[in-house]
Scaffold this active site. Sequence first.
Site, PDB file in Angstrom:
ATOM      1  N   ASN A   1      48.533   6.808  42.055  1.00 16.25           N
ATOM      2  CA  ASN A   1      49.117   5.851  42.150  1.00 16.25           C
ATOM      3  C   ASN A   1      50.371   5.637  41.356  1.00 16.25           C
ATOM      4  O   ASN A   1      50.674   4.397  41.279  1.00 16.25           O
ATOM      5  CB  ASN A   1      48.117   4.637  42.417  1.00 16.25           C
ATOM      6  CG  ASN A   1      47.359   4.315  41.044  1.00 16.25           C
ATOM      7  OD1 ASN A   1      47.614   5.147  40.151  1.00 16.25           O
ATOM      8  ND2 ASN A   1      46.522   3.408  41.045  1.00 16.25           N
TER       9      ASN A   1
ATOM     10  N   LYS B   1      52.697   7.701  35.672  1.00 13.92           N
ATOM     11  CA  LYS B   1      51.578   8.560  35.722  1.00 13.92           C
ATOM     12  C   LYS B   1      52.116   9.900  36.122  1.00 13.92           C
ATOM     13  O   LYS B   1      53.227  10.149  36.458  1.00 13.92           O
ATOM     14  CB  LYS B   1      50.487   8.190  36.670  1.00 13.92           C
ATOM     15  CG  LYS B   1      49.722   6.921  36.277  1.00 13.92           C
ATOM     16  CD  LYS B   1      48.694   6.470  37.122  1.00 13.92           C
ATOM     17  CE  LYS B   1      47.918   5.053  36.865  1.00 13.92           C
ATOM     18  NZ  LYS B   1      46.629   5.267  37.648  1.00 13.92           N
TER      19      LYS B   1
ATOM     20  N   GLU C   1      46.708  -2.370  24.670  1.00 11.88           N
ATOM     21  CA  GLU C   1      47.263  -0.998  25.293  1.00 11.88           C
ATOM     22  C   GLU C   1      48.365  -0.874  24.474  1.00 11.88           C
ATOM     23  O   GLU C   1      48.744   0.233  24.426  1.00 11.88           O
ATOM     24  CB  GLU C   1      47.132  -1.238  26.707  1.00 11.88           C
ATOM     25  CG  GLU C   1      46.147  -1.281  27.561  1.00 11.88           C
ATOM     26  CD  GLU C   1      46.249  -1.322  28.997  1.00 11.88           C
ATOM     27  OE1 GLU C   1      47.368  -1.550  29.522  1.00 11.88           O
ATOM     28  OE2 GLU C   1      45.144  -1.349  29.780  1.00 11.88           O
TER      29      GLU C   1
ATOM     30  N   TYR D   1      41.015   4.551  28.719  1.00 18.69           N
ATOM     31  CA  TYR D   1      40.250   4.016  30.104  1.00 18.69           C
ATOM     32  C   TYR D   1      38.772   3.580  29.804  1.00 18.69           C
ATOM     33  O   TYR D   1      38.051   3.486  30.798  1.00 18.69           O
ATOM     34  CB  TYR D   1      40.426   4.916  31.139  1.00 18.69           C
ATOM     35  CG  TYR D   1      41.757   4.851  31.933  1.00 18.69           C
ATOM     36  CD1 TYR D   1      42.199   3.731  32.326  1.00 18.69           C
ATOM     37  CD2 TYR D   1      42.265   6.213  32.277  1.00 18.69           C
ATOM     38  CE1 TYR D   1      43.268   3.820  33.212  1.00 18.69           C
ATOM     39  CE2 TYR D   1      43.494   6.159  33.295  1.00 18.69           C
ATOM     40  CZ  TYR D   1      43.936   4.724  33.587  1.00 18.69           C
ATOM     41  OH  TYR D   1      45.065   4.594  34.366  1.00 18.69           O
TER      42      TYR D   1
ATOM     43  N   HIS E   1      50.660   2.710  35.831  1.00 20.68           N
ATOM     44  CA  HIS E   1      49.565   1.667  35.426  1.00 20.68           C
ATOM     45  C   HIS E   1      50.398   0.637  34.622  1.00 20.68           C
ATOM     46  O   HIS E   1      51.289   0.724  34.231  1.00 20.68           O
ATOM     47  CB  HIS E   1      48.579   2.568  34.473  1.00 20.68           C
ATOM     48  CG  HIS E   1      47.855   1.589  33.533  1.00 20.68           C
ATOM     49  ND1 HIS E   1      46.608   1.294  34.018  1.00 20.68           N
ATOM     50  CD2 HIS E   1      48.294   0.928  32.457  1.00 20.68           C
ATOM     51  CE1 HIS E   1      46.218   0.414  33.171  1.00 20.68           C
ATOM     52  NE2 HIS E   1      46.845   0.400  32.205  1.00 20.68           N
TER      53      HIS E   1
HETATM   54  P1  CMP Z   1      44.879   2.004  37.024  1.00 19.41           P
HETATM   55  O1  CMP Z   1      45.844   0.889  37.233  1.00 19.41           O
HETATM   56  O2  CMP Z   1      45.528   3.182  35.917  1.00 19.41           O
HETATM   57  O3  CMP Z   1      43.432   1.557  36.418  1.00 19.41           O
HETATM   58  C1  CMP Z   1      42.462   2.477  36.585  1.00 19.41           C
HETATM   59  C2  CMP Z   1      42.673   3.445  37.691  1.00 19.41           C
HETATM   60  O4  CMP Z   1      41.517   4.014  38.314  1.00 19.41           O
HETATM   61  C3  CMP Z   1      43.470   2.970  38.833  1.00 19.41           C
HETATM   62  O5  CMP Z   1      44.762   2.738  38.512  1.00 19.41           O
HETATM   63  C4  CMP Z   1      43.253   4.156  40.027  1.00 19.41           C
HETATM   64  O6  CMP Z   1      44.163   5.002  39.805  1.00 19.41           O
HETATM   65  C5  CMP Z   1      41.898   4.581  39.477  1.00 19.41           C
HETATM   66  N1  CMP Z   1      40.963   4.593  40.116  1.00 19.41           N
HETATM   67  C6  CMP Z   1      40.330   5.625  40.915  1.00 19.41           C
HETATM   68  N2  CMP Z   1      39.521   5.192  42.023  1.00 19.41           N
HETATM   69  C7  CMP Z   1      39.439   3.766  41.979  1.00 19.41           C
HETATM   70  C8  CMP Z   1      38.556   2.911  42.669  1.00 19.41           C
HETATM   71  N3  CMP Z   1      37.805   3.077  43.456  1.00 19.41           N
HETATM   72  N4  CMP Z   1      38.955   1.497  42.351  1.00 19.41           N
HETATM   73  C9  CMP Z   1      39.734   1.273  41.458  1.00 19.41           C
HETATM   74  N5  CMP Z   1      40.370   2.146  40.550  1.00 19.41           N
HETATM   75  C10 CMP Z   1      40.374   3.537  40.773  1.00 19.41           C
END
Ligand code: CMP
Length: 136
Positions: free
Chosen positions: A115, A12, A129, A52, A118
Amino acid sequence: MSNLEKTLSIIKPDAVERNLDQEIKNIFLNNDFKIIKEKKIQLEKSDAEKFYKVHETKPFYNDLCAYLSSGPIVVMILEKENAVLSNRELMGATNPKEAKEGTIRKKYGVSIDKNSVHGSDSPENAKIEIEFFFKD
Ligand code: CMP
């Protein structure tokens, strides 16, 4: 029984911005993943919204899509036995604060949004995906 799978991984914007892409790729390679295809791109917000779409009803959807399209990302097809689960274990919990020691998100994640990586959450979503980013 053998279960060679492919999964989609994204490094990311927060990680690419800190020049962590090669370091993160090396973690995958050192954990027996093959990088089948990869490209560095920057998404339009509308692309992030499509990617998403499963999260479109969530309160964090808009910020999430704005963030994923805020800078360059590296998208990869990873291959390994049980790649989907293995990648999720290696990434760690979505929230870096809850991620176990030794996981990518524990090591590099800044917040639940930033984070660093993904990974597809199921073999079905991995197909969708992969198709999204690598149509050919
Ligand atoms: P990712 O695995 O990319 O999938 C969806 C993303 O939403 C997740 O990682 C997080 O970075 C983001 N996100 C932000 N807030 C939340 C939340 N409360 N719960 C889950 N995902 C979140």
